[in-house]
Design an enzyme around this catalytic site. Structure first.
Site, PDB file in Angstrom:
ATOM      1  CB  SER A  27      47.718  30.028 -43.691  1.00 40.51           C
ATOM      2  OG  SER A  27      48.961  30.830 -44.294  1.00 40.51           O
TER       3      SER A  27
ATOM      4  CE  LYS B   7      46.856  33.360 -46.663  1.00 45.55           C
ATOM      5  NZ  LYS B   7      47.362  32.837 -45.626  1.00 45.55           N
TER       6      LYS B   7
END
Lengths: 171, 425
Positions: free
Chosen positions: A81, A118
Site C-alpha cells: 500500500s 500509512k
C-alpha cells in the site's frame, strides 16, 4: 573511592584473585590509596601509522538510524500500500514511538486489530490515513474509531540480499 | 519561603506480562489473557478480563479448561525476552523523570521527587503515565506519598479506582486516614499472610489500626522490620531508595561499617546479609548472575592503621539467583580474602554477568515461599527437560487433543529476534 582491579574469571570453578592496590604489611604512610593499577598498552613494533593521530571510530549505521533506542522498534512490511513512497513488502521499518506525530508523517497505525503503514493527513477537519498506491482509497478516521497511531516510521530499509527471516515467498 | 518535601512515587505496570503481549498483538486487547509459568503449569499473569472470570494467580491451568473454552481465554506461554526488553524501556522512561530511581522489580519502580509542600502531584502523575504509554505501549499506575509503604498504598488505590484514572497523590491528602482504614492489613507492603493472621487475631484488621498500634507491641510482635513498616504508615520514611544507576550491568550491595572489625564472624554475617539483599534485587528483576565479586577494605581515612583492600571474583556456575547458593560463594570468597590483623571498614558483594532468568520459574508468592517454590519448579523443569515436556506437571493434566494443543504457544520475541518481528500491512 578506592578502585578494585579484578580480572574476569574463565572456566567454571575458576577464580581470579585481584592484586591488592595497597597491600602493605606495615604502616607506611606513603601508601597511595588512589593509585589505580592499569594494564599498560603493549609497545608496538615497526613504523607508526601516519593516520594514528586522525583515527575516528568507523561509521555506525545503528547510530545513524536510531536516535532513541529505548523508544525505537522494528516491524516487517507485508503488502504494497505504500510502494509509491518506496516502502515495499519485505522491508524493515524503523519506528519511533516518541517521535512527533505530525501531518504528512509516515506512521504505523493500529486500525482495529491489525497494524498498517500509512501516511497521516490532518485535513478538511479530519484525520486521514493515506496510502501511496492508487489501488488503496484514503481512510478517514471517525471520532470514535477504534484506531491509534502506534509510532512514526523513521526509515524503511529495503535489502536486496538480506531477506528478513520469516518473510514468506514472493515478499 | 516554601518548604520542600521528598515525595516518593511508586509506579507499576498494570498486568505487566499481559500488557506486554498486547503491545504487538492488538487482537488481545479486550480479551481475557493469561500467561503461564515456565512449564506451562500455572498462571503467572492475568489481564483484568481474566481476573473478572475468577482466574486466580498461581492457579494450575488444568483447573481452567472449561473456563478457557467457554470464554475464549487467550493462553500464552511466558515470553521473558519480550517482558525483559519492555521492562528496560519502561525503566528508561522513568529515569527521565527523576535522578533518583529504584527499579524495584521487573515492572515496579520507586522515584524520589522534591516537591514544594502542598503542591499536587496529580498532573505530573498523568504526564508520566501518558509518556510511558506513548514510549512503550505499557499502561502504568502511579501512587505518590511521603514514604515507600504509603506510596504502595496510593498505587493500590490508583490502580483499582475508576475515579483516579491511574494516579493518586496521598502526599498531603486529607483522605489518607480513610484510605488506610479501608485497606486490609494484609495488603500493607511487608505484611505477609503470617503477620496478617497474627494482627487479625489481635483485632488489627486494617492499615489505619496498624499505624496506631503501640511501638513496643509492634516491635515485639513484628520485629524491628515491622516497626519500620508502621512508622512508614505514619509518614516517617524508614526505607531509603536503593538507587539503580540508569545503565545497570551490575547489582551491588555494600556498606561501610559503623566500626571497623577484623572479626571473621562479624564479617561473615555482614557478607551473608549483603548477598541476601543483592540476590533479592536479582530475583525481583528476573535476572540470574554469572559472577560474584566480594570486596573488603580497611578505613582509608586512617592511614596510620594497616591498609588492605582487595576483591575476588568467582564464577557462578550454573548461573543462579538463589540466596543460599550465592551466599556460600560469597563466604568462600571472603575466607580467601581475609588477612588477620586488618580492621575492615567497608565490604560488599557485586553480582555480574546478569541475564534474564528465562529458565527459572517465576516468583508467585512472597520471599518466604519463593525459595521452596523455585526449587520445586526448577526440579520440575529439569525432569521435564530430561524426560519430555509433560513428565511432571502441576497436578493432573488432561492429555486429550484439542485443548491440549492450544498451549505451549509463546508469542514471538518481537523486540529481540529479527525472525519474529510484528508485521504491518
Amino acid at each position: 573511592m578506592t578502585e578494585f582491579v579484578t580480572k574476569p574469571a574463565g572456566l567454571p570453578g575458576d577464580v581470579s584473585l585481584a592484586p591488592a592496590l595497597t597491600n602493605t604489611n606495615d604502616t607506611n604512610n606513603d601508601t597511595n590509596d588512589e593509585s589505580l593499577l592499569q594494564a599498560l598498552p603493549p609497545v608496538a613494533a615497526g613504523f607508526p601509522s601516519p593516520a594514528a593521530d586522525y583515527q575516528e571510530p568507523p561509521l555506525d549505521l545503528a547510530q545513524y538510524l536510531i536516535k532513541r533506542p529505548k523508544t525505537t522498534f522494528f516491524m516487517r512490511v507485508v503488502g504494497d500500500s505504500m510502494t509509491g513512497v518506496g516502502i515495499r513488502a519485505g522491508d524493515l521499518l524503523v519506528i519511533d514511538r516518541a517521535a512527533p506525530i505530525v501531518d504528512r508523517a509516515i506512521v504505523v497505525a493500529r486500525l482495529g486489530e491489525s497494524f498498517c503503514c500509512k501516511q497521516l493527513r490532518l485535513r478538511d477537519g479530519g484525520t486521514w490515513l493515506h496510502s501511496a498506491n492508487p489501488a488503496y482509497e484514503p481512510i478517514r478516521l471517525a471520532e470514535d474509531e477504534d484506531a491509534e497511531i502506534w509510532g512514526r516510521v523513521l526509515h524503511a530499509i529495503t535489502s536486496f540480499t538480506n531477506k528478513l527471516p520469516g518473510a514468506g515467498d514472493g515478499q | 519561603m516554601s518548604k520542600w518535601i521528598d515525595a516518593i512515587a511508586l509506579i507499576d505496570a498494570n498486568n505487566f506480562y499481559a500488557s506486554c503481549e498486547r503491545v504487538f498483538e492488538p487482537r488481545l486487547r479486550h480479551k481475557p489473557v493469561i500467561v503461564l509459568s515456565n512449564n506451562d503449569g500455572c498462571v503467572v499473569a492475568r489481564s483484568n478480563e481474566a481476573k473478572a472470570l475468577g482466574i486466580g494467580m498461581g492457579q494450575p491451568v488444568f483447573q481452567l479448561r472449561d473456563l478457557i473454552e467457554r470464554h475464549d481465554v487467550a493462553v500464552l506461554s511466558s515470553n521473558y525476552e519480550l517482558y525483559g526488553d519492555l521492562s528496560a524501556r519502561v525503566m528508561a522512561c522513568l529515569h527521565e523523570f527523576s535522578d533518583e530511581v529504584e527499579e524495584y522489580s521487573i515492572d515496579e519502580a520507586f522515584l524520589r521527587l522534591p516537591v514544594a509542600a502542598g503542591q499536587s502531584l496529580t498532573a505530573f502523575g498523568h504526564t508520566l503515565r501518558r509518556q510511558v504509554q506513548r514510549d512503550t505501549g505499557i499502561p502504568v499506575s502511579v501512587g505518590f506519598a511521603t514514604t515507600k509503604t504509603l506510596a504502595k498504598v496510593a498505587n493500590h488505590y490508583a490502580k483499582r479506582s475508576a475515579k483516579t484514572r491511574g494516579v493518586l497523590d496521598l502526599t498531603a491528602s486529607p483522605h489518607l486516614p480513610r484510605a488506610l482504614q479501608q485497606l486490609p492489613v494484609g495488603e500493607v507492603w511487608g505484611i505477609g499472610p503470617r503477620y496478617s493472621e497474627l494482627l487479625t487475631r489481635h483485632g488489627i484488621t486494617d492499615a489505619l489500626a496498624l499505624s496506631q498500634a503501640p511501638d513496643d507491641w509492634v516491635r515485639q510482635q513484628l520485629t524491628v522490620v515491622g516497626l519500620k513498616t508502621v512508622h512508614e504508615l505514619r509518614g516517617q520514611p524508614c526505607h531509603p531508595l536503593e538507587l539503580t544507576a540508569p545503565n545497570k550491568k551490575l547489582i551491588t550491595c555494600s556498606r561501610s561499617f559503623g566500626h571497623a572489625t577484623a572479626d571473621p564472624n562479624e564479617l561473615q554475617a555482614a557478607l551473608a546479609f549483603f548477598t541476601a539483599r543483592a540476590a533479592e534485587k536479582l530475583r525481583r528483576q528476573q535476572l540470574v548472575a554469572a559472577t560474584l565479586t566480594v570486596f573488603v577494605a580497611t578505613d582509608r581515612f586512617k592511614p596510620e592503621l594497616p591498609q588492605y583492600s582487595n576483591s575476588l571474583t568467582l564464577n557462578v556456575a550454573p548461573k543462579s539467583d538463589s540466596t543460599p547458593e550465592l551466599r556460600a560463594l560469597a563466604l568462600q570468597g571472603l575466607a580467601r580474602l581475609l588477612r588477620p590483623g586488618y580492621a575492615i571498614r567497608k565490604a560488599g558483594v557485586t553480582l555480574g554477568g546478569l541475564e534474564q532468568a528465562s529458565q527459572i520459574a517465576r516468583r508467585l508468592w512472597d520471599d518466604e515461599h519463593f525459595e521452596a517454590q523455585r526449587r520445586l519448579m526448577a526440579a520440575v523443569d529439569q525432569l521435564n527437560c530430561k524426560w519430555g515436556r509433560d513428565t511432571v506437571q502441576c497436578g493432573l493434566f488432561p492429555n486429550e487433543g484439542v485443548w491440549f494443543t492450544r498451549f505451549g504457544a509463546r508469542s514471538p520475541r518481537y523486540t529481540t529476534r529479527w525472525a519474529e518481528l510484528a508485521e504491518t500491512q
